[in-house]
Design a protein around this motif. Sequence first.
Motif, PDB file in Angstrom:
ATOM      1  N   ARG A  44      -3.395 -10.149  16.028  1.00 46.15           N
ATOM      2  CA  ARG A  44      -4.599  -9.379  16.350  1.00 46.15           C
ATOM      3  C   ARG A  44      -5.194  -8.757  15.083  1.00 46.15           C
ATOM      4  O   ARG A  44      -6.401  -8.774  14.874  1.00 46.15           O
ATOM      5  CB  ARG A  44      -4.253  -8.304  17.381  1.00 46.15           C
ATOM      6  N   HIS A  45      -4.330  -8.212  14.209  1.00 51.38           N
ATOM      7  CA  HIS A  45      -4.784  -7.626  12.957  1.00 51.38           C
ATOM      8  C   HIS A  45      -5.435  -8.690  12.064  1.00 51.38           C
ATOM      9  O   HIS A  45      -6.491  -8.446  11.466  1.00 51.38           O
ATOM     10  CB  HIS A  45      -3.601  -6.972  12.240  1.00 51.38           C
ATOM     11  N   PHE A  46      -4.817  -9.858  11.990  1.00 50.21           N
ATOM     12  CA  PHE A  46      -5.358 -10.949  11.186  1.00 50.21           C
ATOM     13  C   PHE A  46      -6.720 -11.391  11.730  1.00 50.21           C
ATOM     14  O   PHE A  46      -7.677 -11.563  10.977  1.00 50.21           O
ATOM     15  CB  PHE A  46      -4.375 -12.126  11.180  1.00 50.21           C
ATOM     16  N   GLY A  49      -9.397  -8.845  11.009  1.00 48.94           N
ATOM     17  CA  GLY A  49      -9.773  -8.908   9.597  1.00 48.94           C
ATOM     18  C   GLY A  49     -10.730 -10.058   9.316  1.00 48.94           C
ATOM     19  O   GLY A  49     -11.712  -9.898   8.588  1.00 48.94           O
ATOM     20  N   ILE A  50     -10.449 -11.209   9.896  1.00 50.35           N
ATOM     21  CA  ILE A  50     -11.331 -12.369   9.721  1.00 50.35           C
ATOM     22  C   ILE A  50     -12.699 -12.078  10.328  1.00 50.35           C
ATOM     23  O   ILE A  50     -13.740 -12.371   9.723  1.00 50.35           O
ATOM     24  CB  ILE A  50     -10.707 -13.630  10.361  1.00 50.35           C
ATOM     25  N   GLU A  51     -12.735 -11.493  11.539  1.00 48.38           N
ATOM     26  CA  GLU A  51     -14.011 -11.169  12.186  1.00 48.38           C
ATOM     27  C   GLU A  51     -14.797 -10.156  11.375  1.00 48.38           C
ATOM     28  O   GLU A  51     -16.018 -10.255  11.260  1.00 48.38           O
ATOM     29  CB  GLU A  51     -13.766 -10.654  13.600  1.00 48.38           C
ATOM     30  N   THR A  52     -14.120  -9.173  10.795  1.00 47.02           N
ATOM     31  CA  THR A  52     -14.797  -8.178   9.961  1.00 47.02           C
ATOM     32  C   THR A  52     -15.408  -8.840   8.734  1.00 47.02           C
ATOM     33  O   THR A  52     -16.552  -8.540   8.363  1.00 47.02           O
ATOM     34  CB  THR A  52     -13.809  -7.076   9.539  1.00 47.02           C
TER      35      THR A  52
END
Length: 123
Positions: A44-46, A49-52
């Motif tokens: 979820r964190h990864f 981060g990609i979406e951000t």
Amino acid sequence: MFGVDTTEFLIVAIAALIFIGPKELPATMRAIGRWVGKLRGMARHFTSGIETMMREAELEEMEKTWREENARIMAQYPPDAHYPEGERQNPALPPFMDQPDLPLEAPPAPDADPTPPKDRELP
């Protein structure tokens, strides 16, 4: 989710019950659950981060487009240039005189009595 069918899951559960034993099975399942939870959290964190990063890239692209368009407009219509009142800025827009005549005042109330309704006597 991983292509595991119910029969395959049942075989793994029976094998775990036989090899781990009924006494340590709950503790083992808790440990596996924690690992799965940690893996999901990392995924979820990864993903966030990609979406951000994608959103930031899109915003930068939009800002670049906006700056280019603003520079084009400012070059076409410089702020210190003299614009006579009669001369139209953008010939693609309809002239002001072609606009319909709109009333400048609100239409009269349908009632001829100017006193507010709450102050009137009841019939």
